[in-house]
Design a protein around this motif. Sequence first.
Motif, PDB file in Angstrom:
ATOM      1  N   PHE A 185      -6.458   2.062   9.881  1.00 21.06           N
ATOM      2  CA  PHE A 185      -5.355   1.467   9.111  1.00 21.06           C
ATOM      3  C   PHE A 185      -4.592   0.466   9.973  1.00 21.06           C
ATOM      4  CE2 PHE A 185      -6.545   3.910   5.830  1.00 21.06           C
ATOM      5  CZ  PHE A 185      -5.901   5.103   5.535  1.00 21.06           C
ATOM      6  N   ALA A 186      -4.281   0.873  11.217  1.00 24.10           N
ATOM      7  CA  ALA A 186      -3.492   0.018  12.101  1.00 24.10           C
ATOM      8  C   ALA A 186      -4.239  -1.258  12.458  1.00 24.10           C
ATOM      9  CB  ALA A 186      -3.109   0.787  13.355  1.00 24.10           C
ATOM     10  N   LYS A 187      -5.538  -1.129  12.800  1.00 24.50           N
ATOM     11  CA  LYS A 187      -6.299  -2.293  13.236  1.00 24.50           C
ATOM     12  C   LYS A 187      -6.550  -3.283  12.083  1.00 24.50           C
ATOM     13  CE  LYS A 187      -8.731  -0.130  17.120  1.00 24.50           C
ATOM     14  NZ  LYS A 187     -10.033   0.210  17.723  1.00 24.50           N
ATOM     15  N   LEU A 188      -6.746  -2.766  10.874  1.00 18.61           N
ATOM     16  CA  LEU A 188      -7.041  -3.651   9.734  1.00 18.61           C
ATOM     17  C   LEU A 188      -5.785  -4.070   8.981  1.00 18.61           C
ATOM     18  CD1 LEU A 188     -10.254  -1.987   8.217  1.00 18.61           C
ATOM     19  CD2 LEU A 188     -10.081  -3.789   9.935  1.00 18.61           C
ATOM     20  N   ALA A 189      -4.633  -3.547   9.433  1.00 18.26           N
ATOM     21  CA  ALA A 189      -3.350  -3.907   8.820  1.00 18.26           C
ATOM     22  C   ALA A 189      -3.332  -3.585   7.329  1.00 18.26           C
ATOM     23  CB  ALA A 189      -3.046  -5.386   9.054  1.00 18.26           C
ATOM     24  N   VAL A 190      -3.819  -2.384   6.984  1.00 19.51           N
ATOM     25  CA  VAL A 190      -3.754  -1.910   5.607  1.00 19.51           C
ATOM     26  C   VAL A 190      -2.972  -0.597   5.592  1.00 19.51           C
ATOM     27  CG1 VAL A 190      -5.926  -2.998   4.952  1.00 19.51           C
ATOM     28  CG2 VAL A 190      -5.941  -0.652   5.806  1.00 19.51           C
ATOM     29  N   ARG A 191      -2.475  -0.231   4.400  1.00 23.59           N
ATOM     30  CA  ARG A 191      -1.597   0.927   4.335  1.00 23.59           C
ATOM     31  C   ARG A 191      -2.301   2.197   3.888  1.00 23.59           C
ATOM     32  NH1 ARG A 191       3.597  -0.599   0.895  1.00 23.59           N
ATOM     33  NH2 ARG A 191       1.956  -1.225  -0.577  1.00 23.59           N
ATOM     34  N   ASP A 192      -3.449   2.065   3.193  1.00 28.80           N
ATOM     35  CA  ASP A 192      -4.058   3.265   2.653  1.00 28.80           C
ATOM     36  C   ASP A 192      -5.580   3.097   2.539  1.00 28.80           C
ATOM     37  OD1 ASP A 192      -2.691   2.395  -0.601  1.00 28.80           O
ATOM     38  OD2 ASP A 192      -4.372   1.514   0.512  1.00 28.80           O
ATOM     39  N   ARG A 193      -6.214   4.110   2.003  1.00 26.17           N
ATOM     40  CA  ARG A 193      -7.670   4.131   1.875  1.00 26.17           C
ATOM     41  C   ARG A 193      -8.159   3.034   0.937  1.00 26.17           C
ATOM     42  NH1 ARG A 193      -9.382   9.380   3.326  1.00 26.17           N
ATOM     43  NH2 ARG A 193     -11.220   9.265   1.985  1.00 26.17           N
ATOM     44  N   ARG A 194      -7.365   2.774  -0.109  1.00 22.74           N
ATOM     45  CA  ARG A 194      -7.765   1.732  -1.054  1.00 22.74           C
ATOM     46  C   ARG A 194      -7.836   0.380  -0.376  1.00 22.74           C
ATOM     47  NH1 ARG A 194      -5.136   0.844  -7.075  1.00 22.74           N
ATOM     48  NH2 ARG A 194      -6.527  -0.867  -7.723  1.00 22.74           N
ATOM     49  N   GLY A 195      -6.900   0.129   0.538  1.00 23.98           N
ATOM     50  CA  GLY A 195      -6.921  -1.143   1.260  1.00 23.98           C
ATOM     51  C   GLY A 195      -8.172  -1.274   2.113  1.00 23.98           C
ATOM     52  N   VAL A 196      -8.574  -0.178   2.764  1.00 21.30           N
ATOM     53  CA  VAL A 196      -9.801  -0.204   3.569  1.00 21.30           C
ATOM     54  C   VAL A 196     -10.999  -0.474   2.684  1.00 21.30           C
ATOM     55  CG1 VAL A 196     -11.343   1.176   5.030  1.00 21.30           C
ATOM     56  CG2 VAL A 196      -8.865   1.365   5.305  1.00 21.30           C
ATOM     57  N   ARG A 197     -11.084   0.235   1.548  1.00 20.23           N
ATOM     58  CA  ARG A 197     -12.220   0.082   0.645  1.00 20.23           C
ATOM     59  C   ARG A 197     -12.306  -1.337   0.099  1.00 20.23           C
ATOM     60  NH1 ARG A 197     -10.923   3.548  -3.465  1.00 20.23           N
ATOM     61  NH2 ARG A 197     -10.117   1.803  -4.674  1.00 20.23           N
ATOM     62  N   ASP A 198     -11.167  -1.864  -0.335  1.00 17.81           N
ATOM     63  CA  ASP A 198     -11.184  -3.210  -0.916  1.00 17.81           C
ATOM     64  C   ASP A 198     -11.603  -4.250   0.104  1.00 17.81           C
ATOM     65  OD1 ASP A 198      -8.246  -2.691  -3.051  1.00 17.81           O
ATOM     66  OD2 ASP A 198     -10.355  -2.114  -3.295  1.00 17.81           O
ATOM     67  N   LEU A 199     -11.096  -4.106   1.330  1.00 14.36           N
ATOM     68  CA  LEU A 199     -11.399  -5.093   2.368  1.00 14.36           C
ATOM     69  C   LEU A 199     -12.880  -5.087   2.704  1.00 14.36           C
ATOM     70  CD1 LEU A 199     -10.361  -7.185   4.350  1.00 14.36           C
ATOM     71  CD2 LEU A 199      -9.862  -5.347   5.951  1.00 14.36           C
ATOM     72  N   ILE A 200     -13.438  -3.912   2.870  1.00 12.18           N
ATOM     73  CA  ILE A 200     -14.846  -3.820   3.250  1.00 12.18           C
ATOM     74  C   ILE A 200     -15.732  -4.316   2.113  1.00 12.18           C
ATOM     75  CG2 ILE A 200     -16.729  -2.200   3.771  1.00 12.18           C
ATOM     76  CD1 ILE A 200     -14.786  -0.622   5.433  1.00 12.18           C
ATOM     77  N   GLN A 201     -15.408  -3.924   0.895  1.00 16.13           N
ATOM     78  CA  GLN A 201     -16.225  -4.371  -0.240  1.00 16.13           C
ATOM     79  C   GLN A 201     -16.138  -5.879  -0.417  1.00 16.13           C
ATOM     80  OE1 GLN A 201     -14.915  -2.032  -3.583  1.00 16.13           O
ATOM     81  NE2 GLN A 201     -16.109  -0.224  -2.963  1.00 16.13           N
ATOM     82  N   ARG A 202     -14.961  -6.437  -0.209  1.00 16.80           N
ATOM     83  CA  ARG A 202     -14.793  -7.880  -0.357  1.00 16.80           C
ATOM     84  C   ARG A 202     -15.603  -8.633   0.689  1.00 16.80           C
ATOM     85  NH1 ARG A 202      -9.823  -7.809  -0.018  1.00 16.80           N
ATOM     86  NH2 ARG A 202      -9.488  -8.504   2.126  1.00 16.80           N
ATOM     87  N   VAL A 203     -15.543  -8.173   1.909  1.00 19.13           N
ATOM     88  CA  VAL A 203     -16.286  -8.857   2.979  1.00 19.13           C
ATOM     89  C   VAL A 203     -17.784  -8.699   2.783  1.00 19.13           C
ATOM     90  CG1 VAL A 203     -16.721  -8.880   5.459  1.00 19.13           C
ATOM     91  CG2 VAL A 203     -14.389  -8.676   4.604  1.00 19.13           C
ATOM     92  N   SER A 204     -18.195  -7.494   2.341  1.00 17.40           N
ATOM     93  CA  SER A 204     -19.621  -7.260   2.142  1.00 17.40           C
ATOM     94  C   SER A 204     -20.204  -8.152   1.069  1.00 17.40           C
ATOM     95  CB  SER A 204     -19.871  -5.790   1.774  1.00 17.40           C
ATOM     96  OG  SER A 204     -19.457  -4.952   2.825  1.00 17.40           O
ATOM     97  N   GLU A 205     -19.368  -8.577   0.105  1.00 21.00           N
ATOM     98  CA  GLU A 205     -19.852  -9.419  -0.986  1.00 21.00           C
ATOM     99  C   GLU A 205     -19.801 -10.911  -0.645  1.00 21.00           C
ATOM    100  OE1 GLU A 205     -18.237  -6.315  -4.410  1.00 21.00           O
ATOM    101  OE2 GLU A 205     -17.284  -8.271  -4.099  1.00 21.00           O
ATOM    102  N   SER A 206     -19.226 -11.214   0.534  1.00 27.48           N
ATOM    103  CA  SER A 206     -19.131 -12.622   0.931  1.00 27.48           C
ATOM    104  C   SER A 206     -20.466 -13.130   1.436  1.00 27.48           C
ATOM    105  CB  SER A 206     -18.066 -12.791   2.019  1.00 27.48           C
ATOM    106  OG  SER A 206     -18.480 -12.108   3.190  1.00 27.48           O
ATOM    107  N   PRO A 207     -20.683 -14.460   1.474  1.00 24.47           N
ATOM    108  CA  PRO A 207     -21.960 -15.001   1.960  1.00 24.47           C
ATOM    109  C   PRO A 207     -22.246 -14.491   3.364  1.00 24.47           C
ATOM    110  CG  PRO A 207     -20.668 -16.708   0.902  1.00 24.47           C
ATOM    111  CD  PRO A 207     -19.777 -15.516   1.006  1.00 24.47           C
ATOM    112  N   GLY A 208     -23.444 -13.984   3.577  1.00 19.34           N
ATOM    113  CA  GLY A 208     -23.834 -13.466   4.881  1.00 19.34           C
ATOM    114  C   GLY A 208     -23.349 -12.074   5.119  1.00 19.34           C
ATOM    115  N   GLY A 209     -22.527 -11.581   4.226  1.00 15.61           N
ATOM    116  CA  GLY A 209     -22.013 -10.252   4.482  1.00 15.61           C
ATOM    117  C   GLY A 209     -22.924  -9.166   4.027  1.00 15.61           C
ATOM    118  N   ALA A 210     -23.779  -9.396   3.106  1.00  9.71           N
ATOM    119  CA  ALA A 210     -24.696  -8.376   2.620  1.00  9.71           C
ATOM    120  C   ALA A 210     -26.052  -8.586   3.226  1.00  9.71           C
ATOM    121  CB  ALA A 210     -24.767  -8.411   1.104  1.00  9.71           C
ATOM    122  N   GLY A 211     -26.731  -7.451   3.481  1.00  6.39           N
ATOM    123  CA  GLY A 211     -28.057  -7.548   4.087  1.00  6.39           C
ATOM    124  C   GLY A 211     -29.107  -7.773   3.047  1.00  6.39           C
TER     125      GLY A 211
END
Length: 948
Positions: free
Chosen positions: A922-948
């Motif tokens: 939470f501290a390193k990603l500057a998010v407040r809760d689990r939803r913030g972690v999930r949204d950030l990771i899913q968003r990045v994974s869907e970006s160009p080059g982010g998915a394998g």
Amino acid sequence: MERGARAGGCVNVPPGSGPGPGTPPFVGRRATLGLMAAEARAAAAGQPRVILVEGPPGVGKRRLIQHFTEGLRGFRVLVAHGSDTAQDRPYAMLGQLLGQVPPGVVRRLPLLSTGVFSPVSPIAVSAELSTALGVLADTSPVVLVLEEAQAADAASLDAAASMTRGLTDRPVLTIVVATTSATRPAGSHGLGFGVDLRVPLTGLGPDELGELAAVAGSDEPPEEAGQRLHRITGGNALHATLLLWPPEAAIDGPAEETPAGFADTVRARLALLPEPSRLLLEGLAVLDAQVSLPRLSRLVGVPDAAGALEPLLRAGLVRWWPDEPSTAVAPGHRMLRDAVYEALTPERRRQVHARAVGLVDAGAAWAHRVAAATGPDARLAAELAAAAREESALGRLGTAAEYLSWAADVAEDREDRERHLIGVVRLKFWAGEGNLVRRYRDLVAAAKPTARRQEVLGLLAFAQGRLVQARRHLTQALATAAEDGTGPLATARTGVELGWVTAVLGLGRETVRIAGDAVAALEGADGGHLGALVRDTRAAARSLGAYGQGLVAGAEAGLRTLDYLPDDPNLVEEADVFGLTIRGMLHCLSGKVSLAASELATVVRRSRPGTFQVLGLAGYVHLIVCHMMDGSWDKAECETRTALSAIDAHGHAIDHAVLHSLAAALAAGRGDTAQAQTHMEAARARSVLLDYRGPEFYSALAQALAARSRDDAQAVLAALGTIADAARLNDCYRLYALWWTPFYIDAAVSAGRVGRARAVLREFLPEPTPGCAARGPELVRLWLTARVHEGEGAVKAAARAYALAAEIAEEGGDIPLFRGLMEQGHGRFLRDLGQHAAAERELLTSAATFGAMGAVAFERLSRDDLASAHGSGSADLAVLATLSPRERDVARQVALGRTNREIAEHLVISVKTVEYHLARTFAKLAVRDRRGVRDLIQRVSESPGGAG
């Protein structure tokens, strides 16, 4: 089936291996025979099997084996038996086996063809024994029967056990027959063999005894006879046979008219024998060995020995070998021999022992001279002590100890007796029999205070794993040696003993000083008749000095002091095998594991039972670690089993905890958690008996390896935390840094303790002098440097370090265990950068490295990582580079919608550990809760080059 050898055929049980011609047929044991037959069929099909038959004396073990082997068709049967009188003669039992192997086969074997194997180790002998059995098995399946294995000489037993473990597809059935007792109950020991079928024999039941009585021609109804015999004998087959056989002399009648015990039955049987036959049996009981009939005839003064032998054979009281040139005979059973011997009057025993002196070889004559003594005999004691010195000078310490023990038995005064006993303990300790000397503790403690008594108290303390206490005793012995008039050799030997204690305790400077003093004490000494002891002691002191130097200044510094040894370990002289052991240990600690394994394997091969073995099983321990590091886990497991089987005879108390810890580490790496836990519990149970914490290093290492195999960084840190905290002040922890620091630094980075990881890396694995880096340690240093950079978020620096480590891996000559971990770490690093193709290549390579080793648990981790790299994709550098590998694992699980408990179960960590990593995420990603972690990771994974 014909007895003896036939051209182109098989060899059955030698004629003398069973009871005499008057013995009744075999009865009962049908279920047991069925199980054994199944093992024989498996062996004949090319699946080597080992059967262990155990039971109390006289229960019918030999008769069972004879009946079983006579029923086999197409098998070649080789039989040998252990003997208490031959336990101190290396390879005595193996010599019996070779006598049954065609000479043409034996001539192909460089070691065994000489007939003198005592200077070589059981490992080397086992290899040639495997070759011999392999040649025989090419024409027919082989049954190897080892009777009275518990009484066999250790060298033969070790060689046979090692041979059976090395067989893979040869049609060989090994039957190990052992007599149990109150001190060695059934199931308490496998005698070093990997047992496929354990047969614990108990007494015959009333029905079986009734059948035996009927076969013997008893007029009693079988049911009544069976019940009567069972009341008298408790089902003991030998006792029942003596009561019933031969039919014309059966001891019959109601229970109250029948002898009450086995000894009474033997006395009753003796009373029925003609006097010449009884004299022959008494002579056999005194000789307690296989002997030619003419020699036995001379011993007891019976001219017609052949005629006197006939009643003994009909009664099943003796075994015989009629095909031998002089017709060899032996007592029919150990129980029978002991009962006959006990029935002799003291004077009769003494007379026969006295006559035996001139009929046996010089070595055996000593035992008869002692037995013939009527009381204290100062002259005999002095002669035995002189013989012990001669044996010591020749390096035969085990034999010397036996002679000195007898000298103590016949010594006239207490001072001489105590002096001899103290010498016995010292000799046994130097011969590597550390676990055997505890029986002398009370005798030595009660002896008159002298420097030698103080020294032996130190050796006894060492044997019990009380090293702090041993150091105190030996230091005092060394300090008072001059006052007692102790010569330079004895002083130097005490110094070597104390130096080994301080070396194990990790006291480097003290070890260097003590070793130097020991060398100086022998300055100019040629030893005279004690030349071998002077040579061995000087060599041991120099080698200990090298190990001490390694403790003080590192493995390379210690190795430089051993540069007088030949590079080729096979060219190292006998006196310098101690030094070769130390050199192998230091090479292992410096990261040259292949070289170390070669040297230590040579040490193990050249190890000689009953000779200089003060290092205990240290060579085995370091050889096992070398095999673990160089990826030879099958060899490591084999060596561990061999060492554990030899530990009671050749090891020190500290070896138990160390070897069980290594066995636990191997089991954990192979994914066998139950076996790992069993060995860890055994290691802990042994460790609590010691007064120093040295074996805890191996226990911590095993726990750390097990935790790393689960990818549990916190558990790794918990296991190694004490070692890391104390390493700056502990010479041993510093010298053994290559063994523990990779696991600690890797785990510290995963747990977010990057600063601590860098500090340990800088202090214990510093950059080498240009051009002087060994491949293995340099790969480890670069891998861990990459991990530290990775933890700090220095991605480019981490990539460079990984690339350099990969170059070393491609060149070879590194340390496969750590290479596999480096490849795994590199693959995870590339996966988290989104470079999925490259990540897959590294993780596939890592899985292959671990798979080739047999490190199943580590291979599984790499394959799990491979699946995540290939399937789920990962966030790009900007988002996840600041997270540790474990934090990224937790974040991905959060993105999948799992709860903390589900994450803990999936990653095999505690819920508190999940909470710890999540808070840092939470501290390193500057998010407040689990939803913030999930949204950030899913968003990045869907970006160009982010998915394998």
